[in-house]
Design a protein around this motif. Structure first.
Motif, mmCIF file in Angstrom:
data_model
loop_
_atom_site.group_PDB
_atom_site.id
_atom_site.type_symbol
_atom_site.label_atom_id
_atom_site.label_comp_id
_atom_site.label_asym_id
_atom_site.label_seq_id
_atom_site.Cartn_x
_atom_site.Cartn_y
_atom_site.Cartn_z
ATOM 1 N N GLN A 223 0.810 -1.217 0.000
ATOM 2 C CA GLN A 223 0.000 0.000 0.000
ATOM 3 C C GLN A 223 0.844 1.269 0.000
ATOM 4 O O GLN A 223 0.419 2.305 -0.500
ATOM 5 N N SER A 224 2.051 1.210 0.543
ATOM 6 C CA SER A 224 2.897 2.403 0.580
ATOM 7 C C SER A 224 3.551 2.685 -0.768
ATOM 8 O O SER A 224 4.124 3.751 -0.962
ATOM 9 N N THR A 225 3.486 1.733 -1.696
ATOM 10 C CA THR A 225 4.150 1.760 -3.009
ATOM 11 C C THR A 225 5.678 1.800 -2.879
ATOM 12 O O THR A 225 6.363 2.076 -3.844
ATOM 13 N N ARG A 226 6.162 1.503 -1.689
ATOM 14 C CA ARG A 226 7.623 1.420 -1.530
ATOM 15 C C ARG A 226 8.134 0.068 -2.026
ATOM 16 O O ARG A 226 9.233 -0.019 -2.585
ATOM 17 N N PHE A 227 7.331 -0.974 -1.830
ATOM 18 C CA PHE A 227 7.780 -2.328 -2.166
ATOM 19 C C PHE A 227 7.021 -2.866 -3.380
ATOM 20 O O PHE A 227 5.815 -2.650 -3.522
ATOM 21 N N LYS A 246 12.491 2.499 -2.675
ATOM 22 C CA LYS A 246 13.062 3.675 -2.014
ATOM 23 C C LYS A 246 14.560 3.499 -1.796
ATOM 24 O O LYS A 246 15.357 4.388 -2.102
ATOM 25 N N GLN A 247 14.934 2.318 -1.296
ATOM 26 C CA GLN A 247 16.351 2.054 -1.031
ATOM 27 C C GLN A 247 17.068 1.504 -2.266
ATOM 28 O O GLN A 247 18.283 1.357 -2.256
ATOM 29 N N ARG A 248 16.294 1.144 -3.288
ATOM 30 C CA ARG A 248 16.810 0.588 -4.534
ATOM 31 C C ARG A 248 17.635 -0.682 -4.280
ATOM 32 O O ARG A 248 18.737 -0.863 -4.804
ATOM 33 N N VAL A 249 17.048 -1.541 -3.440
ATOM 34 C CA VAL A 249 17.636 -2.858 -3.177
ATOM 35 C C VAL A 249 16.505 -3.876 -3.300
ATOM 36 O O VAL A 249 15.330 -3.528 -3.260
ATOM 37 N N GLY A 263 3.073 -14.971 -6.500
ATOM 38 C CA GLY A 263 2.802 -14.561 -5.132
ATOM 39 C C GLY A 263 2.086 -13.231 -5.071
ATOM 40 O O GLY A 263 1.850 -12.578 -6.090
ATOM 41 N N ALA A 264 1.705 -12.861 -3.859
ATOM 42 C CA ALA A 264 1.040 -11.577 -3.607
ATOM 43 C C ALA A 264 1.633 -10.966 -2.357
ATOM 44 O O ALA A 264 2.041 -11.679 -1.430
ATOM 45 N N LEU A 265 1.677 -9.625 -2.330
ATOM 46 C CA LEU A 265 2.238 -8.879 -1.207
ATOM 47 C C LEU A 265 1.094 -8.287 -0.394
ATOM 48 O O LEU A 265 0.150 -7.722 -0.967
ATOM 49 N N SER A 266 1.165 -8.417 0.940
ATOM 50 C CA SER A 266 0.101 -7.880 1.786
ATOM 51 C C SER A 266 0.107 -6.356 1.712
ATOM 52 O O SER A 266 1.132 -5.739 1.409
ATOM 53 N N PRO A 267 -1.030 -5.707 1.995
ATOM 54 C CA PRO A 267 -1.080 -4.243 1.917
ATOM 55 C C PRO A 267 -0.041 -3.551 2.790
ATOM 56 O O PRO A 267 0.479 -2.494 2.420
ATOM 57 N N ASP A 268 0.298 -4.126 3.955
ATOM 58 C CA ASP A 268 1.307 -3.489 4.816
ATOM 59 C C ASP A 268 2.732 -3.874 4.425
ATOM 60 O O ASP A 268 3.694 -3.416 5.059
ATOM 61 N N SER A 443 -1.521 0.916 -8.099
ATOM 62 C CA SER A 443 -1.114 1.094 -6.702
ATOM 63 C C SER A 443 -2.188 1.816 -5.893
ATOM 64 O O SER A 443 -3.160 2.342 -6.432
ATOM 65 N N TRP A 444 -1.966 1.898 -4.604
ATOM 66 C CA TRP A 444 -2.732 2.760 -3.707
ATOM 67 C C TRP A 444 -2.289 4.194 -3.942
ATOM 68 O O TRP A 444 -1.335 4.455 -4.675
ATOM 69 N N TRP A 445 -2.987 5.172 -3.337
ATOM 70 C CA TRP A 445 -2.576 6.561 -3.477
ATOM 71 C C TRP A 445 -1.161 6.774 -2.932
ATOM 72 O O TRP A 445 -0.741 6.130 -1.972
ATOM 73 N N LEU A 446 -0.445 7.708 -3.527
ATOM 74 C CA LEU A 446 0.938 7.980 -3.119
ATOM 75 C C LEU A 446 1.016 8.798 -1.839
ATOM 76 O O LEU A 446 2.053 8.864 -1.206
#
Length: 448
Positions: A223-227, A246-249, A263-268, A443-446
């Motif tokens: 949800q954070s669009t970081r991952f 964000k960390q580009r890793v 697979g799927a990633l949880s919202p958190d 994605s979710w909102w930024l």
């Protein structure tokens, strides 16, 4: 269709994982100076929108900031499906000679070209900093509906326009717009390899996220669009990777249970549900994002795949062949008491929860091609949203739940298209070019 996963090969996995892994916007009754709200209830009426150049108060002599704002805002309004944009060549007034506050310009200049809504504003550029003040006017009512002020770097102007578009839709419909968000998708671009890309919904900020000249599939946001989670063959076999944008890793998620094929990633962003193949069966497992197994979620001898989290992270929709054909199921994250959702059609796959969790979008095959459907998450009658026009696959909801992005071959090459869910109105394509664009993930909102 043989369902054994033993013979998964690089060239066949993308297809197999396709199943694995009026509209009338009406004013409320208008009394003099009444609050106007638009809502979609049938076949569409598009309102005439004028987006005036921003008045240069200082520093934007070449109109670069104004052009970036109005170009992005115009595109977002077009993608909303609510508006017909008036050609700027028809404008009567000169924005640089006129005002932008109420009382500083003549509404007759806009009623004369049949404008329903008008955007006017001003810009100040000081070195690398930009300040914007922008208003949305109801021309018929001769009143200001809303306004926003922004400040930031010059390269942030397009995002200011997206945030204004979202706020304008909220003022008109009571629901925030979806444009301050991102789209991830898979594309061959100009090569024969499948890479993961991201872009803004209006097509700007295109970034190639993977660069490994092989096959990369099924991007999924937290949800954070970081991952960003995705499947890749870059090690020579399918592997699930979690990229920290964000960390580009990034890190590879591994397990001794078998081969991860999706697979799927949880919202958190803390949990992963992985589809893991072993001995001809594919089952779902709940992992933490380091790959540590928390629990097994399914235990059948067939295939369980294409998991998708509900927005609150408490439920999973997924595809299973336990009834004999691929169908959509739902279960709590505990894995207990899975419930079959789809009964019509014998090949229903790729489920996606709506943001409210009340509906599930999925693709259903008939006659060798797929179409997009939605169905209540508690089960019930499905609603078909696409019909004809190539094959239509991989639905992904906008964060406001009004739109679905999906891949379609309706114009030849697969591209990502967007439609209004309530009406099935096709708005247009979100990607273009000669590449094959598939697997959209909206994605979710930024930000707030």
């Amino acid at each position: 269709m043989p369902l054994s996963r033993r013979n998964i090969e690089r060239r066949t996995l993308p297809h197999l994982c396709a199943w694995l892994a009026g509209v009338i916007a009406l004013f409320l009754p208008i009394a003099a100076r009444a609050q106007i709200q638009m809502r979609i209830i049938g076949q569409e009426r598009q309102y005439a929108m004028a987006v005036s150049p921003l008045k240069n108060l200082s520093g934007d002599d070449n109109h670069q900031a104004s052009n970036a704002f109005t170009r992005t805002l115009t595109r977002d309004f077009e993608l909303s499906g609510y508006f017909r944009i008036i050609d700027p060549h028809a404008y009567v007034e000169d924005a640089q000679q006129s005002g932008y506050e109420l009382g500083q310009f003549n509404f007759a200049d806009w009623t004369s070209i049949n404008t329903d809504f008008l955007v006017k504003g001003a810009v100040t550029v000081n070195s690398a900093k930009v300040q914007l003040t922008v208003y949305l006017y109801d021309v018929a009512q001769q009143r200001r509906k809303m306004g926003k002020s922004f400040s930031g770097a010059v390269d942030e102007v397009p995002r200011m326009a997206r945030r204004f578009a979202d706020a304008a839709l909220e003022a008109m419909t009571g629901q925030r717009g979806p444009f301050d968000s991102k789209l991830a998708f898979v594309s061959t671009g100009t090569s024969r390899f499948k890479e993961v890309y991201t872009q803004s919904i209006d097509g700007q900020d295109l970034n190639q996220q993977t660069h490994n000249s092989t096959i990369n599939l099924f991007p999924d946001w937290d949800q954070s669009t970081r991952f960003l989670l995705y499947l890749s063959y870059k090690s020579g076999e399918p592997g699930l990777y979690l990229a920290d944008l964000k960390q580009r890793v990034e890190s590879r998620i591994t397990t001794n249970r078998g081969i991860i094929i999706g697979g799927a990633l949880s919202p958190d962003g803390q949990l992963v549900v992985a589809s893991i193949e072993r001995a001809g069966a594919t089952n779902l497992y709940l992992l933490d994002r380091n790959g540590h197994e928390m629990r097994r979620l399914t235990d059948t001898g067939g295939i369980n795949c294409t998991p998708n989290f509900s927005q609150d992270g408490s439920k999973l929709a997924f595809t299973s062949d336990r009834s004999g054909t691929p169908q959509v199921y739902m279960m709590p994250l505990s894995g207990e008491s899975p419930q079959r959702i789809t009964y019509k059609g014998n090949y229903n796959t790729n489920p996606a929860f709506s943001p409210k969790g009340d509906r599930i979008a999925y693709q259903s095959r008939n006659g060798g091609r797929f179409d997009i459907f939605t169905i209540p998450s508690a089960g019930g009658d499905p609603t078909q949203l696409t019909e004809g026009g190539g094959t239509n696959e991989s639905p992904s909801w906008s964060p406001d739940g009004r739109y679905l992005a999906f891949s379609s071959t309706r114009e030849g090459h697969p591209h990502i298209f967007v439609m209004m869910v309530q009406t099935g109105k096709l708005i247009g394509s979100l990607t273009e070019g000669n590449g094959n664009d598939t697997s959209p993930a909206w994605s979710w909102w930024l930000g707030e």
